[in-house]
Design a protein around this motif. Structure first.
Motif, short mmCIF file in Angstrom:
data_model
loop_
_atom_site.label_atom_id
_atom_site.label_comp_id
_atom_site.label_asym_id
_atom_site.label_seq_id
_atom_site.Cartn_x
_atom_site.Cartn_y
_atom_site.Cartn_z
N PHE A 65 0.83 -1.21 0.00
CA PHE A 65 0.00 0.00 0.00
C PHE A 65 0.87 1.26 0.00
O PHE A 65 0.63 2.19 -0.77
CB PHE A 65 -0.92 -0.01 1.22
N THR A 66 1.87 1.28 0.88
CA THR A 66 2.73 2.46 1.01
C THR A 66 3.49 2.77 -0.27
O THR A 66 3.54 3.92 -0.72
CB THR A 66 3.72 2.27 2.17
N ILE A 67 4.07 1.76 -0.87
CA ILE A 67 4.86 1.96 -2.09
C ILE A 67 3.98 2.47 -3.24
O ILE A 67 4.34 3.42 -3.93
CB ILE A 67 5.58 0.66 -2.50
N ILE A 68 2.81 1.85 -3.42
CA ILE A 68 1.90 2.29 -4.48
C ILE A 68 1.43 3.71 -4.23
O ILE A 68 1.38 4.55 -5.14
CB ILE A 68 0.69 1.34 -4.60
N SER A 69 1.09 4.02 -2.98
CA SER A 69 0.64 5.36 -2.63
C SER A 69 1.72 6.40 -2.91
O SER A 69 1.45 7.47 -3.48
CB SER A 69 0.25 5.40 -1.15
N ILE A 70 2.96 6.11 -2.54
CA ILE A 70 4.08 7.04 -2.77
C ILE A 70 4.32 7.24 -4.27
O ILE A 70 4.52 8.36 -4.74
CB ILE A 70 5.35 6.53 -2.08
N LEU A 71 4.29 6.15 -5.02
CA LEU A 71 4.51 6.25 -6.47
C LEU A 71 3.44 7.10 -7.14
O LEU A 71 3.73 7.92 -8.02
CB LEU A 71 4.54 4.85 -7.09
N ILE A 72 2.19 6.92 -6.73
CA ILE A 72 1.10 7.71 -7.32
C ILE A 72 1.21 9.17 -6.91
O ILE A 72 1.13 10.09 -7.74
CB ILE A 72 -0.27 7.15 -6.92
N ASN A 73 1.40 9.42 -5.60
CA ASN A 73 1.39 10.79 -5.09
C ASN A 73 2.61 11.62 -5.52
O ASN A 73 2.48 12.83 -5.76
CB ASN A 73 1.32 10.78 -3.56
N PHE A 74 3.77 10.98 -5.62
CA PHE A 74 4.99 11.77 -5.77
C PHE A 74 5.79 11.49 -7.05
O PHE A 74 6.79 12.16 -7.30
CB PHE A 74 5.89 11.58 -4.54
N ILE A 75 5.33 10.54 -7.85
CA ILE A 75 5.95 10.32 -9.16
C ILE A 75 4.92 10.54 -10.27
O ILE A 75 5.06 11.44 -11.11
CB ILE A 75 6.55 8.90 -9.29
N TRP A 76 3.85 9.76 -10.24
CA TRP A 76 2.82 9.87 -11.27
C TRP A 76 2.11 11.22 -11.22
O TRP A 76 1.97 11.90 -12.25
CB TRP A 76 1.81 8.74 -11.13
N THR A 77 1.64 11.62 -10.05
CA THR A 77 0.83 12.84 -9.94
C THR A 77 1.57 14.10 -10.36
O THR A 77 1.01 14.93 -11.09
CB THR A 77 0.27 12.98 -8.51
N PRO A 78 2.83 14.34 -9.94
CA PRO A 78 3.54 15.53 -10.43
C PRO A 78 3.68 15.56 -11.95
O PRO A 78 3.49 16.61 -12.57
CB PRO A 78 4.91 15.44 -9.75
N LEU A 79 4.01 14.41 -12.55
CA LEU A 79 4.16 14.35 -14.00
C LEU A 79 2.83 14.57 -14.71
O LEU A 79 2.73 15.33 -15.67
CB LEU A 79 4.77 13.01 -14.41
N PHE A 80 1.80 13.91 -14.21
CA PHE A 80 0.46 14.06 -14.79
C PHE A 80 -0.07 15.47 -14.58
O PHE A 80 -0.67 16.08 -15.48
CB PHE A 80 -0.48 13.03 -14.17
N GLY A 81 0.16 16.02 -13.37
CA GLY A 81 -0.29 17.39 -13.08
C GLY A 81 0.39 18.41 -13.97
O GLY A 81 -0.25 19.35 -14.45
#
Length: 315
Positions: A65-81
């Motif tokens: 859960f933690t790893i997926i959450s971190i990847l979404i919040n701090f890798i995917w989301t900045p790039l997508f945003g």
């Protein structure tokens, strides 16, 4: 969550309205900038005091859960945003930066309320809070410099000043208080409880000051709401679908799926607002975008919570 925390969205909206209504009172206009700085610093001190950063290990109680959450919040989301901002906010750099700061900072409070409403895993959601807070403190200035250093909107001295005023000083002060009270549990609980209960009050006073100061600018730029509405809605929809797919692939139960969804959807960290106000003193639209964003977000999160309850029957 107590009643005041549940009423947080209404209190914030009320602070905005009062700030706008009293925009022509010169006495308030003169002290509003002071209110913003003092009460945002107090609010962040209360936030750091309330969050046991020493328990950050518990964030990894569920590593998947933690790893997926971190990847979404701090890798995917900045790039997508950044992609969404480039697509929809081209030519509106201040609003783009405000939108990006909003997207990059996971929520530190009311996502727990919506997790509870949706019957998610509240302890799991709470466990991820310290690491989310720590990573956004570290990565927000990094991403700002990485993506916007060529826009001429970022002055490094102002950015450092913002980090010092609203992050470093409140954080050190909170850790000093914790150290002094480390063997005085009752006193520590009273002081922590007092500041915890005042967090929303501090935030509302700061927001009142912001809108009282920037009322004229807001009325001249009402299109801010319309400009960030579409990219923000796309962010919510895409991440909602992404969370569902990943939760299915990783065999998350319903409660953990809800926690992942709300942890990666809910934004509105006051930390971003504090840094924006201090780091971009001549770019008021950045701060306004950060406050307007949650007004769009709140109805969306309520709808998401109802959809999640419907999905529970099918999950």
């Amino acid at each position: 969550m107590n009643m005041i925390e549940k009423l947080e969205p209404i209190l914030i909206f009320g602070a905005i309205i009062l700030g706008l209504l009293f925009k022509d009172i010169s006495l308030l206009n003169n002290i509003s900038p002071i209110l913003i700085t003092v009460f945002l610093a107090l609010m962040l001190f209360a936030l750091f005091l309330d969050i046991p950063l020493e328990d950050i290990r518990s964030s990894f109680s569920n590593r998947k859960f933690t790893i997926i959450s971190i990847l979404i919040n701090f890798i995917w989301t900045p790039l997508f945003g950044y992609f969404l901002g480039s697509l929809f906010l081209y030519g509106h750099v201040d609003i783009f930066i405000g939108f990006f700061m909003l997207i990059l900072t996971p929520c530190t409070d009311w996502y727990l309320l919506f997790t509870k409403i949706s019957k998610g895993n509240v302890p799991l959601s709470l466990s991820i809070l310290p690491i989310n807070l720590l990573l956004q403190i570290i990565l927000l200035p990094v991403y700002l410099v990485l993506f916007f250093s060529n826009s001429n909107n970022i002055v490094m001295l102002d950015l450092v000043d913002g980090l010092l005023t609203f992050i470093i000083i409140p954080f050190i002060a909170s850790e000093v208080v914790k150290f002094i009270l480390r063997n005085k549990n009752k006193t520590k609980e009273k002081i922590t409880g007092f500041f915890s209960s005042c967090q929303i009050l501090f935030l509302c006073i700061a927001i009142f000051g912001l809108f009282n100061t920037e009322a004229s600018s807001l009325f001249e730029n009402l299109d801010v709401i319309g400009l960030i509405f579409i990219p923000l809605m796309i962010f919510f929809i895409v991440n909602f679908i992404l969370d569902f797919i990943l939760s299915r692939q990783l065999d998350f139960n319903y409660e953990n799926y809800v926690s992942l969804t709300l942890t990666t959807l809910a934004r509105n960290s006051p930390l971003a607002l504090a840094i924006a106000i201090k780091s971009f003193p001549n770019n008021e639209l950045i701060a306004i975008a950060l406050v307007v964003g949650p007004l769009i977000e709140l109805p969306v999160l309520y709808i998401v919570s109802r959809v999640l309850l419907y999905i529970q029957k099918k999950y």
